[in-house]
Design an enzyme around this catalytic site. Structure first.
Site, PDB file in Angstrom:
ATOM      1  N   ARG A   1       6.257  -4.421  -6.970  1.00 22.24           N
ATOM      2  CA  ARG A   1       7.170  -4.012  -5.889  1.00 22.24           C
ATOM      3  C   ARG A   1       8.182  -5.475  -5.715  1.00 22.24           C
ATOM      4  NH1 ARG A   1       7.799  -3.029   0.541  1.00 22.24           N
ATOM      5  NH2 ARG A   1       8.959  -1.184   0.508  1.00 22.24           N
TER       6      ARG A   1
ATOM      7  N   ASP B   1       1.629   6.012   3.696  1.00 18.19           N
ATOM      8  CA  ASP B   1       2.964   6.125   3.730  1.00 18.19           C
ATOM      9  C   ASP B   1       3.180   7.546   3.483  1.00 18.19           C
ATOM     10  OD1 ASP B   1       3.587   3.672   4.161  1.00 18.19           O
ATOM     11  OD2 ASP B   1       3.987   2.775   1.941  1.00 18.19           O
TER      12      ASP B   1
ATOM     13  N   ASP C   1       2.036  -6.383   6.959  1.00 22.00           N
ATOM     14  CA  ASP C   1       1.919  -5.407   5.712  1.00 22.00           C
ATOM     15  C   ASP C   1       1.402  -6.135   4.590  1.00 22.00           C
ATOM     16  OD1 ASP C   1       2.351  -3.321   4.238  1.00 22.00           O
ATOM     17  OD2 ASP C   1       4.450  -2.929   4.612  1.00 22.00           O
TER      18      ASP C   1
HETATM   19  C1  DGJ Z   1       4.852  -0.384   3.426  1.00 19.49           C
HETATM   20  C2  DGJ Z   1       4.463   0.379   4.572  1.00 19.49           C
HETATM   21  O1  DGJ Z   1       3.554   0.965   4.370  1.00 19.49           O
HETATM   22  C3  DGJ Z   1       5.691   1.016   5.003  1.00 19.49           C
HETATM   23  O2  DGJ Z   1       5.150   1.785   6.494  1.00 19.49           O
HETATM   24  C4  DGJ Z   1       6.974   0.189   5.404  1.00 19.49           C
HETATM   25  O3  DGJ Z   1       6.395  -0.782   6.161  1.00 19.49           O
HETATM   26  C5  DGJ Z   1       7.155  -0.613   4.300  1.00 19.49           C
HETATM   27  N1  DGJ Z   1       6.027  -1.064   3.441  1.00 19.49           N
HETATM   28  C6  DGJ Z   1       8.285  -1.677   4.388  1.00 19.49           C
HETATM   29  O4  DGJ Z   1       8.448  -2.398   3.038  1.00 19.49           O
END
Ligand code: DGJ
Length: 696
Positions: free
Chosen positions: A410, A515, A445
């Site tokens: 990423r 997600d 995160d």
């Molecule tokens: C991954 C997370 O799981 C999402 O909810 C969000 O916060 C994104 N990252 C943001 O980059």
């Protein structure tokens, strides 16, 4: 367990309670006369040494190159439960047995800890390894515990565990064990969505409501390994802890290495009872204070609405709309800092982006607070984009091997949190952020696996300690932040549900589950999650339809019902909701506020699983059994299957229950649990939420 004639700590029995005297005859060395010391397979702790070839729980190298261990029991201590301190997560609330072991020649001592949560019949196990000699010892493998299962039923033992991937976490698997090893693990540096650190073994007969299940869950968020090994002698050993892959720890004279806790238990009440014990354990002993006993707030998160395109004006508008439907906590996700306009840059630069928030965060926070909501924010402190000020200033702060290009995930690299200056940097900027702003919630995160984990600044003997040091420093940061800011709540997120485990749960109030916010896919993810983790900690958002993940269209009510089975959040673009949708959201949010104590603090009963048949049903029963909530989901309407009877569980069979709110009719607990509750569902992806209450 007992100490047998060869001074080994021999495991005797684990299961339904039986008198100790019946176990005593089992306490004898087991002799198998050919090339193997089969007896060692039955030990509570099995260091590598001698004629032992199963999965070891400890492997070391002494300064002189000797790699053989011969450990004997040198005594034990018992500490009785201390009065409750009022805080959760402490170990004072357990009776504790410590068994001391000692190598017959070298200065190596191991203490095996057993902490018993008697009310739940669970045992927290871990061990500590101490160098009592002069020269350093290299630890190559240090498991937390060995769980032994044996007996005639070993023939049919099945292993249940979770497997998954991004967007599809916690999918359940159940397989018959045959001789050999099944390894569940992470080598990715974090818990990972691939497997989750727990196991459940049954004798081939257990179901949701019945049958013997032996289970355990590991409190570790880094590289972990659980080896389930069925030996040729018909015993099953589960060895688990920090992963020994690429691991080495230098233990200097006088130092101690503590392993993470591995909590285990047995129930004769099937997988449902297993889950309920683990949920209660988390509510009482794992989730951190002071929020563990309070209902989780209904949050709004703007990620799916805006992605990186956040700014003060738009966030204020969303906040206004969120407040109108009853949201209690407004969270700004990724994109508020540095040059973070996409995932390609800015990560690591934790200063507010003044183009997006010209006067900093204060005006937005004041606006949110003025609307009666708390304010929360997203961070990803362990990572850096190469395109960032932080990376320019400290290119040496990432894991890397010299002369080799690091793999990007990423578009980011992993900061070497084993380094003290990285730890200090994270602690400083987080403290600053929380000190200067009225922030009530942090979404922490972590969006990529570790790779090229070089740490060249330290001697070679210490370089492989990163896997453990990173996580220990992470825990210390969370611990310090929680002490400095006790009112702030924390969510553990990792590209969805990649960091869900009992280790981080000591510091995190809740988890971002996945997600994938499609409400139907979520039923399966949440079902697997519920095997071990408490619904209170499971964040579920209502997002848009069609869902961006799979284009599935679902009604707002269905999306709400799916999300209401855990801790409710909203993640849709509220600008897209019409008045009718807003009114429906408002109604469901206020309904959730009335029932969340049952969902978050009650007991869960998985009546009909989402991956077997077209109807899924899950029920929650309040702590005092007076109230219950039933959710039913129908994903494809079959002819003649609109009038359902759902058999409930966990009610008081002699009491009468009012069904519906306001009540439509009454039935006895016995009728509800045997005849079943009549439920009408029509159409694909229809759903129902039914409230039940004891008629006083
Ligand atoms: C991954 C997370 O799981 C999402 O909810 C969000 O916060 C994104 N990252 C943001 O980059």
């Amino acid at each position: 367990m007992g100490i047998n004639q060869s001074q080994g700590i021999q495991h005797l029995y684990w299961g339904e309670k039986v008198p100790a005297e019946d176990c005593a005859p089992l306490l004898k060395p087991y002799d198998f006369p050919f090339n193997t010391n089969a007896e060692k397979e039955r030990e509570e702790f099995s260091p590598w040494g001698g004629m032992f070839f199963a999965e070891p729980s400890l492997k070391v190298m002494f300064h002189d190159g000797v790699r053989d261990l011969k450990m004997i029991c040198s005594g034990h201590t018992i500490r009785e439960k201390q009065p409750e301190s009022g805080e959760t997560g402490g170990n004072n609330s357990f009776d504790e047995l410590v068994i001391h072991m000692q190598d017959v020649k070298y200065g190596l001592r191991v203490s095996l800890f057993y902490r018993v949560a008697e009310d739940l019949d669970l045992i927290e196990r871990h061990c500590s390894i101490t160098n009592t000699g002069e020269a350093p010892i290299l630890i190559e493998n240090a498991a937390s515990a060995v769980w032994n299962l044996s007996g005639a039923e070993a023939r049919n033992y099945r292993l249940t565990h979770a497997a998954g991937k991004w967007g599809c976490e916690n999918q359940l698997r159940r397989d018959l064990l045959s001789e050999g090893k099944k390894i569940l693990e992470s080598r990715q540096g974090f818990t990972s969505p691939t497997f989750n650190p727990w196991f459940a073994i049954d004798d081939g007969t257990a179901g949701e409501t019945h049958g013997p299940v032996w289970f355990g869950a590991l409190a570790w968020s880094g590289n972990w390994k659980i080896t389930v090994e069925k030996t040729i002698f018909n015993r099953v050993r589960v060895v688990g802890g920090v992963n020994d892959f690429d691991f080495q720890w230098e233990l200097k004279s006088g130092e101690t290495f503590e392993t993470p806790v591995f909590t285990g238990g047995y129930t004769s009440g099937g997988f449902g009872e297993m889950s309920r014990k683990l949920h209660q354990y988390q509510l009482a002993h794992v989730l951190p204070g002071p929020h563990a006993g309070k209902p989780t707030k209904i949050l709004y998160n703007s990620w799916e609405a805006t992605f990186f395109d956040v700014n003060e004006e738009e966030q204020m508008k969303l906040a206004q709309k969120a407040a109108e439907i009853g949201v209690e906590l407004f969270v700004v996700d990724d994109g508020w800092f540095g040059t973070r306009n996409s995932d390609r840059s800015g990560l690591g630069d934790w200063t507010v982006n003044r183009k997006k928030f010209p006067s900093g965060l204060a005006p937005l926070i004041e606006h949110v607070n003025g609307l009666g909501m708390d304010f929360g924010i997203w961070v990803e402190p362990e990572m850096v984009n190469p395109d960032s000020e932080l990376y320019k200033a400290h290119p040496d702060w990432v894991y890397q091997f010299p002369g080799r290009e690091g793999s990007l995930g990423r578009n980011q690299l992993v900061l070497n949190l084993a380094r003290d200056e990285v730890k200090a940097y994270i602690l400083d900027f987080m403290t600053d952020l929380l000190e200067k702003n009225n922030i009530a919630f942090i979404k922490w995160d972590m969006n990529r696996s570790f790779s090229e984990c070089g740490w060249m600044e330290v001697p070679r003997s210490k370089q492989r300690e990163i896997w453990v040091r990173h996580i220990r420093n992470l825990y210390q940061i969370w611990h310090t932040l929680r002490q400095r800011f006790p009112e702030v709540m924390f969510e553990s997120c990792s590209g969805g549900g990649g960091r869900i485990d009992l280790g981080i749960m000591h510091y995190a109030d809740q988890f971002w589950t996945s997600d994938n916010t499609d409400a139907f896919d979520r039923l399966k993810i949440q079902y697997g999650y519920s095997y071990v983790y408490a619904p209170k900690a499971m964040m579920c958002w209502v997002t848009e339809s069609p869902n961006s993940m799979n284009e599935r269209k679902l009604s707002l009510t269905y999306r709400f019902h799916s999300a209401m089975t855990g801790s409710l959040g909203i993640g849709a673009n509220l600008n897209h909701w019409n008045d009718e949708e807003k009114a429906e959201a408002c109604r469901l949010i206020s309904q959730y506020k009335e029932i969340r104590h049952i969902i978050q603090f009650g007991s869960v009963f998985r009546l009909l699983p989402p991956n077997d048949g077209n109807i899924c049903a899950v029920q929650y029963v309040g702590e005092d059994k007076k109230e219950s909530i039933l959710f039913v989901f129908n994903h494809s309407q079959q002819f003649g299957e609109t009038d359902l009877r759902i058999r409930l569980q966990g009610l008081d069979k002699n009491k009468k229950y009012e069904i519906g709110s306001p009540a439509d009719f009454t039935m006895t607990g016995s009728g509800l649990m045997n005849l079943g509750l009549p439920v009408q569902l029509k159409g694909d992806f229809s759903s129902a939420l039914i409230r039940l209450k004891i008629l006083e």
